[in-house]
Structures are given as C-alpha cells and as structure tokens.
Scaffold this motif. Structure first.
Motif, PDB file in Angstrom:
ATOM      1  N   ILE A  78      -8.233  -0.625  -2.712  1.00 33.97           N
ATOM      2  CA  ILE A  78      -7.091  -1.354  -3.910  1.00 33.97           C
ATOM      3  C   ILE A  78      -7.773  -2.215  -4.371  1.00 33.97           C
ATOM      4  O   ILE A  78      -7.898  -3.307  -3.703  1.00 33.97           O
TER       5      ILE A  78
ATOM      6  N   ARG B 121       1.165  -0.593   0.128  1.00 32.08           N
ATOM      7  CA  ARG B 121      -0.114  -0.075  -0.474  1.00 32.08           C
ATOM      8  C   ARG B 121       1.323   1.300  -0.387  1.00 32.08           C
ATOM      9  O   ARG B 121       0.059   2.286  -0.529  1.00 32.08           O
TER      10      ARG B 121
ATOM     11  N   GLN C 211       0.541   4.009  -3.038  1.00 33.53           N
ATOM     12  CA  GLN C 211       0.546   5.630  -2.596  1.00 33.53           C
ATOM     13  C   GLN C 211       1.664   6.509  -3.332  1.00 33.53           C
ATOM     14  O   GLN C 211       1.331   7.460  -3.428  1.00 33.53           O
TER      15      GLN C 211
ATOM     16  N   GLU D 218     -10.123   4.181  -0.271  1.00 32.30           N
ATOM     17  CA  GLU D 218      -8.767   3.114   1.147  1.00 32.30           C
ATOM     18  C   GLU D 218      -8.840   1.529   0.185  1.00 32.30           C
ATOM     19  O   GLU D 218      -7.934   1.454   0.365  1.00 32.30           O
TER      20      GLU D 218
END
Length: 131
Positions: free
Chosen positions: A71, A29, A33, A69
């Motif tokens: 994915i 993550r 990001q 949030e």
C-alpha cells in the motif's frame, strides 16, 4: 471474518478515532481492503469490471485476479494495487486511490493499465510505501 465482526471492528475504529495516526497499521489495512471490496462490488457488472477507453470508446471487461500486498501513501490518499485480466487473458495493473472523509474511506480514482502517473509520484518521493 464474519460480517458482524467486520462491522464491530469498523465501529470500534470510528469510536477510537478516525485519523490514520490513531489506527494501527493492521486496522488501516483492514479498512482499506474492505473499502476496496465494497467499491468493486458496486462497480462490477456480470462478474466483470467494465472500463471505457476514452481515446477509442472501446469497452473492456476486466476480471480481478490478484491484490498486491503493498500500500502506498500519498499524503491523505492511499494507493492499493491489483492485477486484472481481460477476457482474452491479457493482464493489466490497476491502481485504486482511496481517501477518508467524515470517518469513511472511499475510492476516489482508479487507473487501469496506466502506471506512469503513480510511478512519477514515487520517483518524486510523493508516494511512499506504507509500513
């Protein structure tokens, strides 16, 4: 997180293995990001993300407002979603398609206000939530 700490995290991830299976979900993550932020930083002009409508030739300036949030994963491709807003306040969803090669992630496609292709992939079971 400081820039040097983020760089150290990325280097550690590269040394420990570059496949998504070798990374924890949090590391993945974080890398996705960071990739998205770098891509936006390179694409934005004057604080906005300009986008050409290929049917009309109109250019719309979009401003990032909210990252989602969730994915999604589509094989080796990850999809991150966000909300953009136009100068006149109209909201539009954006989907960023990200993949990895040679230990680096990159945005390979961006769909603004065109959720139908991603929804079709979800309906077919090809795009699933990363958990």
């Amino acid at each position: 997180m400081t820039r040097s700490a983020l760089c150290a995290l990325v280097i550690l991830g590269l040394l420990c293995g570059t496949g998504a299976g070798a990374q924890s979900l949090n590391e993945l993550r974080t890398r996705l990001q960071a990739t998205l932020q770098r891509s936006l930083g390179r694409s934005m002009l004057g604080g906005a993300l300009p986008h050409v409508d290929l049917r009309t030739g109109d250019v719309t300036r979009y401003y990032p407002t909210e990252n989602h949030e969730i994915i999604l994963q589509l094989g080796e491709v990850y999809v991150m979603c966000a909300t953009l807003v136009t100068e006149d306040g109209r909201e539009a969803p954006v989907d960023y398609y990200i993949t990895q090669a040679d230990g680096r992630f990159g945005v390979i496609r961006m769909e603004i206000d065109n959720r139908a292709p991603l929804q079709a992939l979800r309906d077919a079971g090809r795009a699933t939530r990363l958990e």
